[in-house]
Design a protein around this motif. Structure first.
Motif, PDB file in Angstrom:
ATOM      1  N   PRO A  72       0.846  -1.187   0.000  1.00  0.00           N
ATOM      2  CA  PRO A  72       0.000   0.000   0.000  1.00  0.00           C
ATOM      3  C   PRO A  72       0.890   1.249   0.000  1.00  0.00           C
ATOM      4  N   LYS A  73       0.410   2.292  -0.687  1.00  0.00           N
ATOM      5  CA  LYS A  73       1.143   3.557  -0.745  1.00  0.00           C
ATOM      6  C   LYS A  73       0.446   4.575   0.161  1.00  0.00           C
ATOM      7  N   ALA A  74       1.153   5.631   0.507  1.00  0.00           N
ATOM      8  CA  ALA A  74       0.629   6.656   1.417  1.00  0.00           C
ATOM      9  C   ALA A  74      -0.677   7.262   0.920  1.00  0.00           C
ATOM     10  N   ASP A  75      -0.854   7.349  -0.398  1.00  0.00           N
ATOM     11  CA  ASP A  75      -2.069   7.968  -0.951  1.00  0.00           C
ATOM     12  C   ASP A  75      -3.246   6.993  -1.029  1.00  0.00           C
TER      13      ASP A  75
END
Length: 189
Positions: A72-75
């Motif tokens: 998962p990415k921060a956004d």
């Protein structure tokens, strides 16, 4: 990524072994793991070997079946760590999304390419599985591989390998299949 002949829902007594061949003697394979430990694996009767070779983003087409390890990415989106283009005969193997141990918090999604790679907002692909869809970005530095022929002669000291192994009641590991890198390509699984 789940290969044919390997259960999609790995039980607690199954482990993934990643590393390089330390030695092989008949059906006894010793792997120096990525953690620096040594894993002794008994190769089951009739075991198989599969190679991997490099592929590119241009090799991914609508309708292909992929295995993508991602984080998962921060956004809130998802970014690929590695991509495996499965052969057509493996379509549906291990379909779905599940936790994966490539890196902390990583997952593995096996699904069919619904929308080919687009460059609209970075390189992304949309996979469908079990009535769901997942859009995953594929950074330029992410390894993309596909399966290739390999022989037992390719399994030699220093070569990168990946194996699903089952831990027996005695604590020993047994594998039915080993994935080996071809021509310097490391199995990214």
């Amino acid at each position: 990524m789940v290969m044919a002949g390997v259960s999609a829902g790995l039980a607690a007594d199954n482990v993934r072994v990643r590393g390089t061949v330390a030695s092989i003697d008949g059906s006894a394979l010793t792997v120096k793991t990525r953690e620096g430990e040594t894993a002794a694996i008994r190769l089951a009767d009739g075991w198989k070997i599969t190679g991997v070779k490099g592929a590119s983003i241009g090799d991914i087409k609508t309708g292909d079946f992929l295995g993508i390890a991602s984080l998962p990415k921060a956004d809130g989106s998802t970014g690929a760590l590695e991509v495996v283009i499965f052969p057509a005969a493996m379509k549906g193997a291990g379909e779905g999304s599940r936790p994966w141990d490539l890196q902390p918090n990583s997952s593995m999604t096996n699904g069919t390419v619904e929308e080919a790679v687009s460059e609209v907002d970075g390189r992304t692909v949309t996979l469908s599985y079990s009535g769901q869809q997942r859009k995953i970005s594929i950074p330029a530095n992410v390894p993309i591989v596909t399966f290739a022929p390999a022989t037992q002669a390719d399994l030699k000291p220093g070569v990168a390998v990946f194996a699903f192994a089952e831990r027996g009641a005695d604590g020993g590991l047994t594998a039915n299949r080993v994935v080996v890198g071809n021509n310097g390509v490391v199995p990214p699984m």
